[in-house]
Structures are given as structure tokens and as C-alpha cells.
Design a protein around this motif. Structure first.
Motif, short mmCIF file in Angstrom:
data_model
loop_
_atom_site.label_atom_id
_atom_site.label_comp_id
_atom_site.label_asym_id
_atom_site.label_seq_id
_atom_site.Cartn_x
_atom_site.Cartn_y
_atom_site.Cartn_z
N VAL A 133 0.84 -1.21 0.00
CA VAL A 133 0.00 0.00 0.00
C VAL A 133 0.87 1.25 0.00
CG1 VAL A 133 -1.89 1.21 1.14
CG2 VAL A 133 -1.77 -1.29 1.27
N GLY A 137 0.57 1.87 -3.66
CA GLY A 137 -0.86 2.05 -3.43
C GLY A 137 -1.60 2.66 -4.61
N LYS A 141 -4.60 0.73 -6.55
CA LYS A 141 -5.97 1.26 -6.57
C LYS A 141 -6.47 1.43 -8.01
CE LYS A 141 -5.00 4.62 -3.59
NZ LYS A 141 -5.19 5.82 -2.72
N ILE A 232 1.12 6.13 3.50
CA ILE A 232 -0.25 5.70 3.22
C ILE A 232 -1.24 6.80 3.55
CG2 ILE A 232 -2.06 4.07 3.90
CD1 ILE A 232 0.23 2.03 4.45
#
Length: 361
Positions: A133, A137, A141, A232
Motif C-alpha cells: 500500500v 498504493g 488502486k 499511506i
């Protein structure tokens, strides 16, 4: 009644605790949330892999009755001594993959591949693993968006305390200009014990004895764990795509016991603080470092394994979220909350259409 079939990747403390929650709270989930959960696959580096897609799926009770180090899936029907992670993730007909393997702060592997395989196979993913992530990330996504699936990772920042979901849902209409947080329970516990009179070495040893610190506590004590969490959180609330080089990191080794006790005598408390803020030109500045905070500061009173993040907003000023930042059950709850989030997103008509459009893009 909606049913979700789960594949658990990694069967250490977190996914084992998730299995306990599923076994203990199945009736509650069905009655209150409108869905049931069935575990159809489990993989583990030591135990191998276990797949049962018929009937009720894997019977969790016998597995949970065995000590973790003694599990051997090859002795069970549907079991193998080989974890077979890629085959299980890609081929076993699960709806959701719960990824809870170890964190690799360098390149995010093997969890990065686990997430990619699941998304490419059209499966929703929830993970507590900070590596993929923090480091990838944005790409993950986007990959999930293209495949029309959910990618959830609530447990990566504050364990079971829903800091990411709260920020996403409750800060609509606000401008978040930055945040600062105490996001590592081990370092926070150690600082508190040094303040009470222990040496750093003794405080770390005590934290290890209590299960707060790993056998190698470097990631916690030197701030590398917080560094990933800052990356994050900055991505989620500030829209920043930060690499590790963008978040300078100074750990507790920069402090002495005299530093900690002198600060306490002056009404200050040392905390390992991860922070990020938006500059006037729109770029984001971030860092991890010990900071001596005045006692009236929102983070100064955070003690032991508790974590807290203070968000600085334009309309509400500083909004602080605090709660458990570690623990196997707490982190397992984060995975369960991700499953609940997936259920909500995929059963809300607007969300379904959004996912379908994403899959067609």
C-alpha cells in the motif's frame, strides 16, 4: 442472504484472529449486517495450504484448537504442504482475498504479488500489509478500479481504529492541510517506560516480553514502520504520492535517557511523531522524528500501545482520532471492517454501477 467466500493468505496472528471472529460471530454478522462468511482457502508459509469449496467450506474450529506452530494442512482433506499462494489466489473461487503476510518495506513483496494476482482474477482484496500500500498504493488502486473490484487496507495505519475510513467519510467538504500522529505503539511504550526510569534497552526488552515489540524491533524503534504509515495516510488524505526518500526518518536512537527525563522535568513528553503537511505551492512535506511535545498538545497524553492522529483542517481546526494501534484481534477487526466496507460498496446501487463502469474502462 449474501455470502462471501474468503481466501486467507497467511495464517499467523492476524488471519488466525480473523478466523476466530468469523467462527465466534457468524450469527451476529448474519443478523446485523446481512451477510455470511465462508472460508474456502487458507495458505501459510509453514502449514501449507488448505482448500475446501464444498458445503460449509473449511471447518475452522479444529484448526483453531491446534497451536499455530503445529498446524500441518497436508494431513487434512484438501490440504497440501505447499502454500501454493498464486494458484490459490488466482484459481480458487473466492470472493475476497484477506492478505496478512509479513511486511517488506523495500519492495512490498510477496504481498504486492498477492494483491495483484487477486485483483487480476477479479477478486476483492483486503490487507493489513503496509508494504504494497505504501510503495505501490496508487497503482494498485488504479488496477482495482480497472478490474471493478475493491481494494481495502484499513488495518495498515492504526490497526482496528478506523482512521482511514473516518477520514474518507467524515472529512467531506473540509480541506485537510496536514496531520501529525503517534502511530507506533512499541516506540510509544518504550518512551513512556524510559520516562518512568528504565533504560532504553530495558524498556525494549520489557516491550518484547509483553508482546508489543518484535524480536527485531528496529522497524518500530527507528521509525520505519511509521514512515510507511505516513506515506499511506498522506496518499489518502492529502493526495500525495510519496516514496520513502520523501519521508526523512529519525528514530529513537537519536535520543538518550537524559533527553527523555530532562524533557519530563520541563513539562514536555517525547513522542515519535509522523507528520505531513501541504506547502503553499501544493506540494507535501513529510517526516518521522522524535518531538518533545508540551503536555497540552493533543498527542502528548497518548500512552502505551494507543495510537492517535491529529488532522489539521480549515473548518474544524484540529480533529484527533485515537484508539488501539496494535494487537492481533484489533488488526483482525480491521480486516472484518474491510469486508463490511466491501459489502456496503457492492450492494449499494450507485457503488455497483461505479464498479461496473470501472470494470468496463
Amino acid at each position: 442472504m449474501t455470502r462471501y467466500d474468503l481466501a486467507l493468505i497467511g495464517f499467523g496472528g492476524v488471519n488466525r484472529a480473523l478466523a476466530e471472529l468469523i467462527a465466534e460471530r457468524a450469527d451476529t454478522l448474519e443478523a446485523e449486517l446481512g451477510f455470511t462468511l465462508r472460508v474456502v482457502a487458507i495458505t501459510d508459509l509453514r502449514a501449507g495450504s488448505l482448500v475446501r469449496t464444498d458445503g460449509p467450506g473449511i471447518d475452522l474450529a479444529p484448526l483453531l484448537a491446534v497451536e499455530p506452530g503445529e498446524l500441518d494442512f497436508s494431513m487434512l482433506a484438501g490440504g497440501s504442504p505447499d502454500p501454493r499462494n498464486e494458484w490459490v489466489i488466482r484459481e480458487v473461487p473466492a470472493d475476497i482475498v484477506a492478505e496478512a503476510t509479513f511486511t517488506n518495506p523495500t519492495d512490498g513483496e510477496p504481498a504486492l504479488s498477492h494483491v495483484r494476482w487477486a485483483v487480476e482474477a477479479g477478486k476483492h482484496v483486503c490487507t493489513t500489509n503496509k508494504g504494497p500500500v505504501a510503495l505501490h498504493g496508487g497503482a494498485l488502486k488504479e488496477l482495482a478500479r480497472r478490474h471493478g473490484v475493491c481494494f481495502e487496507f484499513e488495518g495498515t495505519v492504526m490497526s482496528g481504529t478506523p482512521v482511514l475510513r473516518t477520514a474518507r467519510r467524515m472529512f467531506g467538504g473540509l480541506a485537510v492541510n496536514g496531520f501529525e500522529g503517534v502511530m507506533n505503539g512499541t516506540s510509544n511504550y518504550v518512551l513512556g517506560r524510559v520516562e518512568s526510569g528504565l533504560s532504553f534497552a530495558d524498556a525494549v526488552a520489557e516491550a518484547q516480553a509483553l508482546g508489543y515489540a518484535e524480536a527485531d524491533p528496529t522497524a518500530d524503534i527507528e521509525g520505519y514502520d511509521v514512515q510507511l504509515k505516513v506515506m499511506i495516510l498522506a496518499g489518502e488524505v492529502l493526495g500525495a504520492d510519496l516514496g520513502r526518500a520523501d519521508v526523512p526518518c529519525t528514530g529513537l536512537s537519536a535520543l538518550t535517557t537524559d533527553d527523555v527525563r530532562r524533557a519530563a522535568a520541563e513539562g514536555l513528553r517525547w513522542k515519535l511523531v509522523g507528520s505531513a503537511s501541504r506547502r503553499s505551492d501544493g506540494t507535501v512535506e513529510a517526516r518521522v522524528a522524535p518531538v518533545a511535545l508540551p503536555t497540552e498538545h493533543a498527542l502528548a497524553g497518548v500512552s502505551g500501545p494507543v495510537n492517535a492522529v491529529a488532522f489539521h483542517t480549515d473548518l474544524l481546526g484540529t480533529v484527533t482520532i485515537a484508539g488501539p494501534g496494535a494487537g492481533r484481534v484489533e488488526t483482525a477487526y480491521a480486516l472484518l471492517s474491510d469486508v463490511i466496507g466491501i459489502h456496503e460498496r457492492t450492494t449499494t446501487p450507485a457503488s455497483v454501477e461505479t464498479l461496473l463502469e470501472a470494470g468496463r474502462a
